[in-house]
Design an enzyme around this catalytic site. Structure first.
Site, PDB file in Angstrom:
ATOM      1  N   HIS A 110      50.286  45.976  32.010  1.00  0.00           N
ATOM      2  CA  HIS A 110      49.711  45.858  30.825  1.00  0.00           C
ATOM      3  C   HIS A 110      49.597  46.793  30.017  1.00  0.00           C
ATOM      4  O   HIS A 110      49.390  47.913  30.313  1.00  0.00           O
ATOM      5  CB  HIS A 110      48.259  45.180  31.186  1.00  0.00           C
ATOM      6  CG  HIS A 110      47.421  44.983  30.027  1.00  0.00           C
ATOM      7  ND1 HIS A 110      47.751  44.208  29.102  1.00  0.00           N
ATOM      8  CD2 HIS A 110      46.289  45.570  29.838  1.00  0.00           C
ATOM      9  CE1 HIS A 110      46.788  44.193  28.302  1.00  0.00           C
ATOM     10  NE2 HIS A 110      45.630  45.093  28.637  1.00  0.00           N
ATOM     11  N   HIS A 134      47.590  48.423  27.394  1.00  0.00           N
ATOM     12  CA  HIS A 134      46.165  48.233  27.208  1.00  0.00           C
ATOM     13  C   HIS A 134      45.831  48.578  25.614  1.00  0.00           C
ATOM     14  O   HIS A 134      45.688  49.698  25.313  1.00  0.00           O
ATOM     15  CB  HIS A 134      45.256  49.029  28.245  1.00  0.00           C
ATOM     16  CG  HIS A 134      43.793  48.805  28.031  1.00  0.00           C
ATOM     17  ND1 HIS A 134      42.867  48.128  29.044  1.00  0.00           N
ATOM     18  CD2 HIS A 134      42.971  49.077  27.119  1.00  0.00           C
ATOM     19  CE1 HIS A 134      41.818  48.295  28.845  1.00  0.00           C
ATOM     20  NE2 HIS A 134      41.707  48.600  27.332  1.00  0.00           N
ATOM     21  N   HIS A 158      49.020  50.104  32.269  1.00  0.00           N
ATOM     22  CA  HIS A 158      48.421  50.238  33.916  1.00  0.00           C
ATOM     23  C   HIS A 158      49.221  48.720  34.567  1.00  0.00           C
ATOM     24  O   HIS A 158      49.445  47.673  33.820  1.00  0.00           O
ATOM     25  CB  HIS A 158      47.031  50.152  34.012  1.00  0.00           C
ATOM     26  CG  HIS A 158      46.131  49.050  33.310  1.00  0.00           C
ATOM     27  ND1 HIS A 158      45.907  47.978  34.097  1.00  0.00           N
ATOM     28  CD2 HIS A 158      45.672  49.208  32.232  1.00  0.00           C
ATOM     29  CE1 HIS A 158      45.072  47.260  33.305  1.00  0.00           C
ATOM     30  NE2 HIS A 158      45.069  47.980  32.153  1.00  0.00           N
ATOM     31  N   HIS A 205      48.625  45.148  36.458  1.00  0.00           N
ATOM     32  CA  HIS A 205      47.705  44.070  36.147  1.00  0.00           C
ATOM     33  C   HIS A 205      48.040  43.214  37.207  1.00  0.00           C
ATOM     34  O   HIS A 205      48.049  42.264  37.033  1.00  0.00           O
ATOM     35  CB  HIS A 205      47.588  43.522  34.618  1.00  0.00           C
ATOM     36  CG  HIS A 205      46.159  43.228  34.330  1.00  0.00           C
ATOM     37  ND1 HIS A 205      45.347  42.716  34.720  1.00  0.00           N
ATOM     38  CD2 HIS A 205      45.730  43.710  33.141  1.00  0.00           C
ATOM     39  CE1 HIS A 205      44.240  42.543  34.365  1.00  0.00           C
ATOM     40  NE2 HIS A 205      44.359  43.290  33.234  1.00  0.00           N
ATOM     41  N   HIS A 234      29.044  47.678  33.184  1.00  0.00           N
ATOM     42  CA  HIS A 234      30.319  46.996  33.478  1.00  0.00           C
ATOM     43  C   HIS A 234      31.035  47.120  32.233  1.00  0.00           C
ATOM     44  O   HIS A 234      30.787  46.586  31.077  1.00  0.00           O
ATOM     45  CB  HIS A 234      30.117  45.587  33.811  1.00  0.00           C
ATOM     46  CG  HIS A 234      29.631  45.293  35.005  1.00  0.00           C
ATOM     47  ND1 HIS A 234      30.091  45.393  36.333  1.00  0.00           N
ATOM     48  CD2 HIS A 234      28.144  44.677  35.466  1.00  0.00           C
ATOM     49  CE1 HIS A 234      29.419  45.162  37.468  1.00  0.00           C
ATOM     50  NE2 HIS A 234      28.260  44.763  36.731  1.00  0.00           N
ATOM     51  N   HIS A 246      36.488  44.160  28.760  1.00  0.00           N
ATOM     52  CA  HIS A 246      37.744  44.298  27.954  1.00  0.00           C
ATOM     53  C   HIS A 246      38.605  42.936  27.679  1.00  0.00           C
ATOM     54  O   HIS A 246      38.495  42.289  28.598  1.00  0.00           O
ATOM     55  CB  HIS A 246      38.691  45.385  28.786  1.00  0.00           C
ATOM     56  CG  HIS A 246      40.168  45.228  28.107  1.00  0.00           C
ATOM     57  ND1 HIS A 246      40.505  45.540  26.764  1.00  0.00           N
ATOM     58  CD2 HIS A 246      41.298  44.822  28.595  1.00  0.00           C
ATOM     59  CE1 HIS A 246      41.589  45.356  26.484  1.00  0.00           C
ATOM     60  NE2 HIS A 246      42.189  45.119  27.626  1.00  0.00           N
ATOM     61  N   HIS A 277      41.595  41.146  26.133  1.00  0.00           N
ATOM     62  CA  HIS A 277      42.872  41.485  25.655  1.00  0.00           C
ATOM     63  C   HIS A 277      43.364  40.782  24.419  1.00  0.00           C
ATOM     64  O   HIS A 277      42.604  39.837  23.984  1.00  0.00           O
ATOM     65  CB  HIS A 277      43.811  40.657  26.685  1.00  0.00           C
ATOM     66  CG  HIS A 277      43.847  41.312  28.278  1.00  0.00           C
ATOM     67  ND1 HIS A 277      45.046  41.399  29.086  1.00  0.00           N
ATOM     68  CD2 HIS A 277      42.776  41.930  28.815  1.00  0.00           C
ATOM     69  CE1 HIS A 277      44.740  42.128  29.894  1.00  0.00           C
ATOM     70  NE2 HIS A 277      43.493  42.560  30.075  1.00  0.00           N
ATOM     71  N   HIS A 305      37.614  40.507  31.158  1.00  0.00           N
ATOM     72  CA  HIS A 305      37.308  40.946  32.232  1.00  0.00           C
ATOM     73  C   HIS A 305      36.457  42.109  32.512  1.00  0.00           C
ATOM     74  O   HIS A 305      36.548  43.047  31.713  1.00  0.00           O
ATOM     75  CB  HIS A 305      38.670  41.003  33.422  1.00  0.00           C
ATOM     76  CG  HIS A 305      39.400  41.971  32.831  1.00  0.00           C
ATOM     77  ND1 HIS A 305      39.485  43.244  33.349  1.00  0.00           N
ATOM     78  CD2 HIS A 305      40.555  41.912  32.030  1.00  0.00           C
ATOM     79  CE1 HIS A 305      40.590  43.859  32.736  1.00  0.00           C
ATOM     80  NE2 HIS A 305      41.170  43.035  32.030  1.00  0.00           N
ATOM     81  N   CYS A 306      35.854  42.493  33.663  1.00  0.00           N
ATOM     82  CA  CYS A 306      35.069  43.744  33.945  1.00  0.00           C
ATOM     83  C   CYS A 306      36.477  44.579  34.109  1.00  0.00           C
ATOM     84  O   CYS A 306      37.501  44.356  35.137  1.00  0.00           O
ATOM     85  CB  CYS A 306      34.404  43.562  34.961  1.00  0.00           C
ATOM     86  SG  CYS A 306      33.891  45.158  35.688  1.00  0.00           S
ATOM     87  N   HIS A 307      36.358  45.924  33.748  1.00  0.00           N
ATOM     88  CA  HIS A 307      37.409  46.699  34.041  1.00  0.00           C
ATOM     89  C   HIS A 307      37.268  47.713  35.158  1.00  0.00           C
ATOM     90  O   HIS A 307      38.023  48.545  35.294  1.00  0.00           O
ATOM     91  CB  HIS A 307      37.953  47.650  32.793  1.00  0.00           C
ATOM     92  CG  HIS A 307      39.520  47.691  32.633  1.00  0.00           C
ATOM     93  ND1 HIS A 307      40.230  48.535  33.638  1.00  0.00           N
ATOM     94  CD2 HIS A 307      40.170  47.254  31.748  1.00  0.00           C
ATOM     95  CE1 HIS A 307      41.613  48.157  33.052  1.00  0.00           C
ATOM     96  NE2 HIS A 307      41.495  47.680  32.364  1.00  0.00           N
ATOM     97  N   ILE A 308      36.347  47.449  35.924  1.00  0.00           N
ATOM     98  CA  ILE A 308      36.112  47.959  37.211  1.00  0.00           C
ATOM     99  C   ILE A 308      37.139  47.360  37.996  1.00  0.00           C
ATOM    100  O   ILE A 308      36.669  45.887  38.184  1.00  0.00           O
ATOM    101  CB  ILE A 308      34.539  47.905  37.664  1.00  0.00           C
ATOM    102  CG1 ILE A 308      33.802  48.956  36.910  1.00  0.00           C
ATOM    103  CG2 ILE A 308      34.370  48.311  38.989  1.00  0.00           C
ATOM    104  CD1 ILE A 308      32.285  48.808  36.906  1.00  0.00           C
ATOM    105  N   HIS A 346      35.780  44.863  40.931  1.00  0.00           N
ATOM    106  CA  HIS A 346      34.977  43.676  40.320  1.00  0.00           C
ATOM    107  C   HIS A 346      35.968  42.672  39.828  1.00  0.00           C
ATOM    108  O   HIS A 346      35.670  41.487  40.292  1.00  0.00           O
ATOM    109  CB  HIS A 346      34.080  44.271  39.355  1.00  0.00           C
ATOM    110  CG  HIS A 346      33.185  45.115  39.532  1.00  0.00           C
ATOM    111  ND1 HIS A 346      32.206  45.728  39.004  1.00  0.00           N
ATOM    112  CD2 HIS A 346      32.987  45.772  41.125  1.00  0.00           C
ATOM    113  CE1 HIS A 346      31.314  46.570  39.660  1.00  0.00           C
ATOM    114  NE2 HIS A 346      31.751  46.455  40.991  1.00  0.00           N
ATOM    115  N   PHE A 403      35.431  38.773  38.550  1.00  0.00           N
ATOM    116  CA  PHE A 403      34.675  39.205  37.471  1.00  0.00           C
ATOM    117  C   PHE A 403      35.431  38.961  36.211  1.00  0.00           C
ATOM    118  O   PHE A 403      36.033  39.963  35.417  1.00  0.00           O
ATOM    119  CB  PHE A 403      34.063  40.682  37.418  1.00  0.00           C
ATOM    120  CG  PHE A 403      32.721  40.584  36.484  1.00  0.00           C
ATOM    121  CD1 PHE A 403      32.671  39.939  35.357  1.00  0.00           C
ATOM    122  CD2 PHE A 403      32.074  41.788  36.953  1.00  0.00           C
ATOM    123  CE1 PHE A 403      31.540  40.319  34.684  1.00  0.00           C
ATOM    124  CE2 PHE A 403      30.807  41.901  36.095  1.00  0.00           C
ATOM    125  CZ  PHE A 403      30.660  41.288  35.023  1.00  0.00           C
TER     126      PHE A 403
END
Length: 550
Positions: free
Chosen positions: A103, A105, A148, A150, A438, A441, A443, A493-496, A499, A504
């Protein structure tokens, strides 16, 4: 802090073998010599994804790497460049994930949703021994981005790297003297005891990172005095440092002993200059700051204090070295000074005024959506639905004729958004989703953050536009707006990453009637990534029923 704790019986994917790992047995190093310049590649390139044993903090383990290095090579582009990146899957370690996707980002992917690189949303993963050519433009985008994996939690195993689009007409160029590959600073977490994340995802105990890496180097508690990254400066010059939060979980408070920082960019958007002495960087966020090398010739600690885990600076933990030209090659003895210029997210404003779309009042957009996060039985949820990967990418479902949101999988996680509408997303933090703040993000877009964490007063005059925003703490109600002008399903989504792995997330299926424009640029190789027995590829081999959009 909430450390993702899961039961093996609740896995979305699992692996039970461990990676090769061992104590780094080289001679202990007491000094950090000048760092080598980062590897740089062009926007038209081949990017092999490989497994390799590395020891970025002195402890050796198997990793999944872009270009065989960590972090991955800097993709260095200029404004208006066209990207053509052939990602080649050469993964071999059977104890780790063997499929992948990449991805880009923060890149909007206007009319190229298929190139967004999000497994099971915009594409099928790239299988082992296959490649996929990502071709896209970044329109008028400039600034600091990253790329990164995905797929699952693979980027936590190393597949992450910086991407910068330089602007020859940067409106801030008079504020700095140096802006090149030597001023790109990545901050990431690293996991080593002793497994790849495919194993960490399945164990029945809390998991946290072992070290903080700045530009790919760091130290862990009780480990060797391995080399730290060195940021070289010359007295009197002004540096544009591009700071990238590449972490999978923690956020960081970034500081440089004896120096202040002037923020001039956030997530690819130029800002009104804002001076701080501490910079919070959440997972996936990016900032450009100007630092004036106006102190005595010496070594100074650059510190990245993590939000949890090992919060010590003893023996160089969580640090890199800012080294003036002429200073000795040794660890600094500088001290962290008092912090008198705190960061306030509400003070960030875009340099060029970007009008907020829609009626300037909370709840008065064309479409208003409350997304309430929670956690139950080992899974995160948004509006009581935990996201799970569908058997077929959402984009392929839409192109193949699914005509109603209820037809789209995963059921309950896809929000249908008509074209050219103002959408307002509110994220009321009820405290039911542990492990925050949290970083959220979206896209395919940047968005106007009309209500930030820690501030209940909305700002419709000059809010910051960005692509990743933190939800704050219990009682906050972070709210943002965007316009549905980019067709396709976009992940939110949460970028942790752990999670996200446990649900998430949700999908914004946007501007369905504009999908024929997207389908025109889809290469044949895109559909061929999907297994031949897939329901949709079996029914529509290489073709898409775009008549359903008219």
């Amino acid at each position: 802090m909430f450390l993702h704790t899961v039961l093996a019986g609740c896995l979305l994917a699992s692996s039970h073998a461990v990676s090769v790992s061992s104590e780094y047995n080289s001679e202990l190093l007491q000094r950090s010599p000048p760092s080598a310049p980062p590897s740089v590649i062009e926007p038209v390139t081949e990017l092999p994804i490989v497994n390799r044993l590395i020891a970025p903090d002195g402890f050796e383990r198997s990793a999944t790497l872009a270009g065989g290095i960590f972090p991955g090579p800097l993709i260095k582009a200029q404004k208006h460049d066209i990207f053509s990146i052939n990602v080649v899957n050469r993964l071999r370690n059977k104890d780790m994930d063997l499929s992948t996707s990449v991805h880009w980002h923060g890149i909007y992917q206007q009319n190229t949703n298929w190139a967004d690189g999000t497994s099971f949303v915009t594409q099928c993963p790239i299988p082992q021994n296959r490649s996929f050519l990502y071709q896209f433009s970044a329109l008028n985008q400039t600034g600091t981005y990253w790329y990164h994996s995905h797929f699952s939690t693979q980027y936590c195993d190393g597949l992450r790297g910086p991407l910068v689009i330089y602007d020859p007409d940067d409106p801030h160029k008079d504020l700095y003297d140096v802006d090149d590959e030597s001023t790109v600073l990545t901050i990431s977490d690293w996991y080593e005891y002793h497994d790849p994340t495919s194993v960490l995802n399945s164990i029945i105990k809390p998991v946290t990172d072992n070290s903080t890496l700045i530009n790919g180097l760091g130290r862990y508690p009780g480990g060797p005095m391995s080399p730290l990254s060195v940021i070289n400066v010359e007295q009197g010059k002004r540096y544009r440092f591009r700071i990238l939060g590449l972490s999978c979980e923690p956020s960081y408070n970034f500081t440089i002993d004896g120096h202040i920082m002037t923020i001039i960019e956030a997530d690819g958007v130029e800002t009104v200059p804002e001076t701080v002495d501490v910079l919070p960087v959440y997972a996936a966020q990016r900032y450009s700051v100007v630092v004036h090398a106006n102190q005595a010739v010496a070594n100074y600690w650059a510190r990245a204090l993590p939000s949890h885990g090992n919060q010590s600076f003893v023996d160089g933990l969580n640090q890199a070295i800012l080294r003036y030209k002429g200073a000795p090659e040794e660890d600094p003895i500088s001290s962290a000074g008092p912090r008198v210029l705190p960061f306030n997210e509400a003070n960030l404003a875009p340099l060029m005024n970007i009008p907020v779309p829609g009626v300037p009042e909370i709840g008065k957009a064309d479409i208003n959506i409350n997304l309430v996060a929670s956690f139950r039985s080992g899974f995160f949820m948004i509006n009581n639905i935990s996201y799970h990967n569908p058997p077929t990418p959402v984009l392929l479902q839409m192109l193949s004729g699914a005509q109603h949101p209820s037809d789209l999988l995963p059921i309950g996680s896809v929000y249908e958004l008509p074209s050219n509408k103002v959408v307002e997303i509110a994220l009321p933090n009820t405290g039911a989703a542990p492990g925050g703040p949290h970083p959220m993000h979206l896209h395919g877009h940047k968005f106007a953050v009309v209500r930030v964490a820690g501030n209940s007063t909305p700002n419709f005059v000059n809010p910051m536009w960005r692509d990743t925003v933190n939800m704050g703490i219990e009682g906050d109600n972070v709210t943002f707006r965007f316009v549905t002008d980019n067709a396709g399903p976009w992940f939110f989504h949460c970028h942790i990453d752990f999670h996200l792995y446990y649900g998430f997330a949700t999908v914004m299926a946007e501007a369905r009637n504009q999908l024929p424009i997207v389908s025109e640029s889809i290469p044949e190789t895109w559909a061929s990534l999907c297994p031949p027995d897939d329901l949709y590829t079996e029914s529509y081999p290489g073709t898409f029923d775009t008549s359903v959009f008219t």
